[in-house]
Structure formats: structure tokens, C-alpha cells
Design a protein around this motif. Structure first.
Motif, PDB file in Angstrom:
ATOM      1  N   ALA A 147       0.827  -1.201   0.000  1.00  0.00           N
ATOM      2  CA  ALA A 147       0.000   0.000   0.000  1.00  0.00           C
ATOM      3  C   ALA A 147       0.864   1.256   0.000  1.00  0.00           C
ATOM      4  CB  ALA A 147      -0.927  -0.002   1.213  1.00  0.00           C
ATOM      5  N   THR A 148       1.942   1.233   0.783  1.00  0.00           N
ATOM      6  CA  THR A 148       2.866   2.366   0.804  1.00  0.00           C
ATOM      7  C   THR A 148       3.498   2.575  -0.572  1.00  0.00           C
ATOM      8  OG1 THR A 148       3.386   2.009   3.138  1.00  0.00           O
ATOM      9  CG2 THR A 148       4.979   3.269   1.844  1.00  0.00           C
ATOM     10  N   GLY A 149       3.901   1.469  -1.205  1.00  0.00           N
ATOM     11  CA  GLY A 149       4.468   1.565  -2.541  1.00  0.00           C
ATOM     12  C   GLY A 149       3.494   2.153  -3.544  1.00  0.00           C
ATOM     13  N   PHE A 150       2.226   1.749  -3.453  1.00  0.00           N
ATOM     14  CA  PHE A 150       1.206   2.291  -4.351  1.00  0.00           C
ATOM     15  C   PHE A 150       1.057   3.801  -4.167  1.00  0.00           C
ATOM     16  CE2 PHE A 150      -0.336  -1.871  -5.600  1.00  0.00           C
ATOM     17  CZ  PHE A 150      -0.932  -1.618  -6.827  1.00  0.00           C
ATOM     18  N   ILE A 151       0.997   4.237  -2.910  1.00  0.00           N
ATOM     19  CA  ILE A 151       0.792   5.660  -2.639  1.00  0.00           C
ATOM     20  C   ILE A 151       1.983   6.483  -3.103  1.00  0.00           C
ATOM     21  CG2 ILE A 151       0.523   7.373  -0.806  1.00  0.00           C
ATOM     22  CD1 ILE A 151      -1.088   5.263   0.745  1.00  0.00           C
ATOM     23  N   LEU A 152       3.194   6.047  -2.751  1.00  0.00           N
ATOM     24  CA  LEU A 152       4.392   6.788  -3.154  1.00  0.00           C
ATOM     25  C   LEU A 152       4.561   6.815  -4.671  1.00  0.00           C
ATOM     26  CD1 LEU A 152       7.000   5.593  -0.491  1.00  0.00           C
ATOM     27  CD2 LEU A 152       5.918   7.835  -0.652  1.00  0.00           C
ATOM     28  N   SER A 153       4.329   5.674  -5.312  1.00  0.00           N
ATOM     29  CA  SER A 153       4.488   5.595  -6.762  1.00  0.00           C
ATOM     30  C   SER A 153       3.437   6.444  -7.476  1.00  0.00           C
ATOM     31  CB  SER A 153       4.393   4.137  -7.227  1.00  0.00           C
ATOM     32  OG  SER A 153       5.414   3.362  -6.656  1.00  0.00           O
ATOM     33  N   PHE A 154       2.198   6.371  -6.999  1.00  0.00           N
ATOM     34  CA  PHE A 154       1.132   7.153  -7.611  1.00  0.00           C
ATOM     35  C   PHE A 154       1.416   8.649  -7.471  1.00  0.00           C
ATOM     36  CE2 PHE A 154      -2.876   9.314  -7.956  1.00  0.00           C
ATOM     37  CZ  PHE A 154      -3.568   8.622  -8.937  1.00  0.00           C
ATOM     38  N   THR A 155       1.826   9.054  -6.269  1.00  0.00           N
ATOM     39  CA  THR A 155       2.115  10.464  -6.037  1.00  0.00           C
ATOM     40  C   THR A 155       3.267  10.947  -6.914  1.00  0.00           C
ATOM     41  OG1 THR A 155       1.414  10.189  -3.737  1.00  0.00           O
ATOM     42  CG2 THR A 155       2.624  12.180  -4.266  1.00  0.00           C
ATOM     43  N   ARG A 156       4.301  10.110  -7.031  1.00  0.00           N
ATOM     44  CA  ARG A 156       5.444  10.483  -7.877  1.00  0.00           C
ATOM     45  C   ARG A 156       5.046  10.567  -9.338  1.00  0.00           C
ATOM     46  NH1 ARG A 156       8.388  12.573 -10.354  1.00  0.00           N
ATOM     47  NH2 ARG A 156      10.646  12.435 -10.608  1.00  0.00           N
ATOM     48  N   ILE A 202      -1.327  19.953  -4.751  1.00  0.00           N
ATOM     49  CA  ILE A 202      -0.939  19.923  -3.342  1.00  0.00           C
ATOM     50  C   ILE A 202      -1.977  19.194  -2.503  1.00  0.00           C
ATOM     51  CG2 ILE A 202      -0.564  21.353  -1.288  1.00  0.00           C
ATOM     52  CD1 ILE A 202       0.625  23.485  -3.185  1.00  0.00           C
ATOM     53  N   SER A 203      -3.241  19.488  -2.751  1.00  0.00           N
ATOM     54  CA  SER A 203      -4.318  18.862  -1.971  1.00  0.00           C
ATOM     55  C   SER A 203      -4.349  17.355  -2.187  1.00  0.00           C
ATOM     56  CB  SER A 203      -5.670  19.472  -2.356  1.00  0.00           C
ATOM     57  OG  SER A 203      -5.692  20.861  -2.121  1.00  0.00           O
ATOM     58  N   PHE A 204      -4.247  16.952  -3.431  1.00  0.00           N
ATOM     59  CA  PHE A 204      -4.297  15.531  -3.748  1.00  0.00           C
ATOM     60  C   PHE A 204      -3.108  14.794  -3.143  1.00  0.00           C
ATOM     61  CE2 PHE A 204      -4.297  11.787  -6.525  1.00  0.00           C
ATOM     62  CZ  PHE A 204      -5.634  11.460  -6.491  1.00  0.00           C
ATOM     63  N   SER A 205      -1.930  15.375  -3.276  1.00  0.00           N
ATOM     64  CA  SER A 205      -0.726  14.747  -2.734  1.00  0.00           C
ATOM     65  C   SER A 205      -0.776  14.704  -1.209  1.00  0.00           C
ATOM     66  CB  SER A 205       0.516  15.518  -3.192  1.00  0.00           C
ATOM     67  OG  SER A 205       0.634  15.488  -4.601  1.00  0.00           O
ATOM     68  N   PHE A 206      -1.301  15.758  -0.600  1.00  0.00           N
ATOM     69  CA  PHE A 206      -1.411  15.799   0.861  1.00  0.00           C
ATOM     70  C   PHE A 206      -2.289  14.671   1.374  1.00  0.00           C
ATOM     71  CE2 PHE A 206      -3.554  17.053   4.764  1.00  0.00           C
ATOM     72  CZ  PHE A 206      -2.492  17.448   5.568  1.00  0.00           C
ATOM     73  N   VAL A 207      -3.424  14.473   0.727  1.00  0.00           N
ATOM     74  CA  VAL A 207      -4.347  13.418   1.151  1.00  0.00           C
ATOM     75  C   VAL A 207      -3.689  12.045   1.052  1.00  0.00           C
ATOM     76  CG1 VAL A 207      -6.497  12.220   0.581  1.00  0.00           C
ATOM     77  CG2 VAL A 207      -6.435  14.717   0.610  1.00  0.00           C
ATOM     78  N   LEU A 208      -3.012  11.795  -0.050  1.00  0.00           N
ATOM     79  CA  LEU A 208      -2.355  10.502  -0.242  1.00  0.00           C
ATOM     80  C   LEU A 208      -1.249  10.269   0.780  1.00  0.00           C
ATOM     81  CD1 LEU A 208      -2.102  10.317  -4.135  1.00  0.00           C
ATOM     82  CD2 LEU A 208      -3.583   8.973  -2.658  1.00  0.00           C
ATOM     83  N   LEU A 209      -0.423  11.291   1.008  1.00  0.00           N
ATOM     84  CA  LEU A 209       0.665  11.140   1.973  1.00  0.00           C
ATOM     85  C   LEU A 209       0.127  11.029   3.403  1.00  0.00           C
ATOM     86  CD1 LEU A 209       3.290  13.644   0.518  1.00  0.00           C
ATOM     87  CD2 LEU A 209       3.321  11.148   0.419  1.00  0.00           C
ATOM     88  N   PHE A 210      -0.978  11.702   3.681  1.00  0.00           N
ATOM     89  CA  PHE A 210      -1.612  11.579   4.997  1.00  0.00           C
ATOM     90  C   PHE A 210      -2.107  10.145   5.214  1.00  0.00           C
ATOM     91  CE2 PHE A 210      -5.371  11.737   7.753  1.00  0.00           C
ATOM     92  CZ  PHE A 210      -4.821  12.347   8.879  1.00  0.00           C
ATOM     93  N   MET A 211      -2.686   9.569   4.171  1.00  0.00           N
ATOM     94  CA  MET A 211      -3.128   8.175   4.249  1.00  0.00           C
ATOM     95  C   MET A 211      -1.952   7.243   4.511  1.00  0.00           C
ATOM     96  SD  MET A 211      -5.833   8.150   1.073  1.00  0.00           S
ATOM     97  CE  MET A 211      -5.811   6.356   1.002  1.00  0.00           C
ATOM     98  N   MET A 212      -0.839   7.494   3.833  1.00  0.00           N
ATOM     99  CA  MET A 212       0.342   6.659   4.026  1.00  0.00           C
ATOM    100  C   MET A 212       0.877   6.801   5.447  1.00  0.00           C
ATOM    101  SD  MET A 212       4.017   6.711   2.049  1.00  0.00           S
ATOM    102  CE  MET A 212       4.536   8.126   3.023  1.00  0.00           C
ATOM    103  N   ASN A 213       0.869   8.028   5.964  1.00  0.00           N
ATOM    104  CA  ASN A 213       1.352   8.271   7.314  1.00  0.00           C
ATOM    105  C   ASN A 213       0.483   7.550   8.340  1.00  0.00           C
ATOM    106  OD1 ASN A 213       2.992   9.632   9.347  1.00  0.00           O
ATOM    107  ND2 ASN A 213       1.198  10.883   9.747  1.00  0.00           N
ATOM    108  N   ARG A 214      -0.821   7.579   8.141  1.00  0.00           N
ATOM    109  CA  ARG A 214      -1.727   6.876   9.043  1.00  0.00           C
ATOM    110  C   ARG A 214      -1.494   5.377   8.980  1.00  0.00           C
ATOM    111  NH1 ARG A 214      -4.535   8.961  13.042  1.00  0.00           N
ATOM    112  NH2 ARG A 214      -6.224   7.484  12.644  1.00  0.00           N
TER     113      ARG A 214
END
Length: 222
Positions: A147-156, A202-214
Motif C-alpha cells: 500500500a505504501t508503494g502504491f501511494i508513493l508511486s502514484f504520487t510520484r 498539493i491537496s491531492f498529494s497531501f491526502v495521499l501522503l496523509f493516508m500513508m502516514n496513518r
């Protein structure tokens, strides 16, 4: 330049396709690296991580050399599809995939390495094949890393700019993504439009990174 939802939609499509592609290839490479005694592992992993440190323009240049109209690969693709690969949505997907691959690979590799060898050994004793071991043991137990890989890869992939600009271009209504739309808006002095696109990104990336952090915090607590 006028405001349009197309760059937002295209960025989402490109990032989604690129993330799916890198997941498949990263899973194969990560599993191979963790399960096999691979010769030249250090060199191979250095190549895998190069997109993280190379300037985006260098990546774009290399993609043009490999897939350009003057290359064998590019000519073969043009012959098969009837059109060159450069300045297409497919080119944007390839560029996003290249820069996102290292993040997915590292996340999957970390997850696979954290799976208890005792569990995998017991599965092998019970007759589990390599395929069953991967899909029924390794992947389910690595779901947080995946899941972390998906979020980081998608954001990148969602924020890819340099390689995309060189390889796919910045054609409004065709290959223009959010980063290239921001670039064009700034170049043309339309800071309001650039601000809108920047806020969406910024908003989209913030939400994704927040999900990863949680997700990471829950994993640490357990």
C-alpha cells in the motif's frame, strides 16, 4: 491558455496506469531479488534506483534515445501502431512509470524481506509452489508495504514533470498534465490558473501522503 479539467483528468489516468505497470514489474523484480541469489545485485539495484537521482531531463533524453523516431524500438512501435510514440499519452505513461518504479520496488522489497522465513519455510514443506508462496503468503503479509508503494508511486507519477515534458510534450487537450499545465501558465503569465492547478496537486498529494502516514503509524503501533 484557459482553465481546463483535462490536465487533472490526464494526470490521474497517467498516474493510475503507471502505478499498475510498475507494481507488476516491481513485484517480479523484488521477488526475484529477495528469493534468488542474484549475481551483480549491487549493480542491478544501482540501475533500478538511478531514476531517483538523475535529473528529469536526463531521463527524458534517454527515453527519446530509446523510443525516439530514429531508434529501432521507436521505428518498430511506429510500424506496429501507425504512429510515433513521442508526444503521446503512452509516452507520458512510460515517463511516469520510469520515475515511479524505484519507489514501488523499494517498498515491495522491504515488505517481502519482512515476511518471517519460518512461515515461508513451513509453506514450502507443505508443498507450496513459488507462485502460491508469492500470492498466498508473501503478498498478503506485505500488504502495508505494498500500500505504501502504491501511494508513493502514484504520487510520484502524478507529479512527474521533466521527463514528461521532454518525452510526451505539453500539448493542451492531448498530453498536458498538471505539472506541464502549471509550467505553461507561469510562462504565459497566468498565475491564477497556475495557482488553481498547484492547489489541486498539493491537496491531492497531501491526502495521499496523509493516508500513508496513518497506515505507517498503525503498523508501528501493532
Amino acid at each position: 491558455m484557459m482553465w481546463s479539467w483535462h490536465p487533472v483528468q490526464l494526470s490521474l489516468v497517467v498516474a493510475s496506469i503507471a502505478t499498475g505497470i510498475v507494481f507488476v514489474f516491481a513485484m517480479i523484480v523484488a521477488y526475484w531479488m529477495t528469493e534468488k541469489n542474484v549475481k551483480g545485485r549491487a549493480i542491478l539495484e544501482t540501475v533500478v534506483f538511478l531514476p531517483l537521482v538523475l535529473p528529469p531531463t536526463v531521463i527524458g533524453f534517454l527515453l527519446i534515445i530509446i523510443f525516439g523516431n530514429n531508434s529501432f524500438v521507436g521505428q518498430a512501435i511506429s510500424w506496429l501502431t501507425g504512429q510515433p510514440l513521442l508526444f503521446t499519452v503512452t509516452a507520458a505513461v512510460i515517463a511516469a512509470s520510469v520515475v515511479a518504479f524505484p519507489l514501488m520496488y523499494q517498498s515491495l522489497k522491504t515488505g517481502f524481506q519482512m515476511v518471517d522465513d519460518t512461515i515461508r519455510g513451513a509453506a514450502k514443506v507443505d508443498g507450496a509452489s513459488n507462485g502460491k508462496l508469492l500470492f498466498l503468503i508473501t503478498i498478503p503479509l506485505s500488504y502495508r508495504s505494498i500500500a505504501t508503494g502504491f501511494i508513493l508511486s502514484f504520487t510520484r507519477a502524478f507529479g512527474e514533470f521533466g521527463a514528461t515534458l521532454m518525452f510526451a510534450g505539453n500539448i493542451p487537450g492531448k498530453t498536458q498534465t498538471i505539472p506541464t499545465a502549471i509550467y505553461l501558465a507561469i510562462e504565459s503569465g497566468q498565475t491564477t490558473i497556475a495557482t488553481y492547478y498547484a492547489l489541486i496537486s498539493i491537496s491531492f498529494s497531501f491526502v495521499l501522503l496523509f493516508m500513508m502516514n496513518r497506515l505507517t503509524r498503525v503498523d508501528v503501533k501493532k
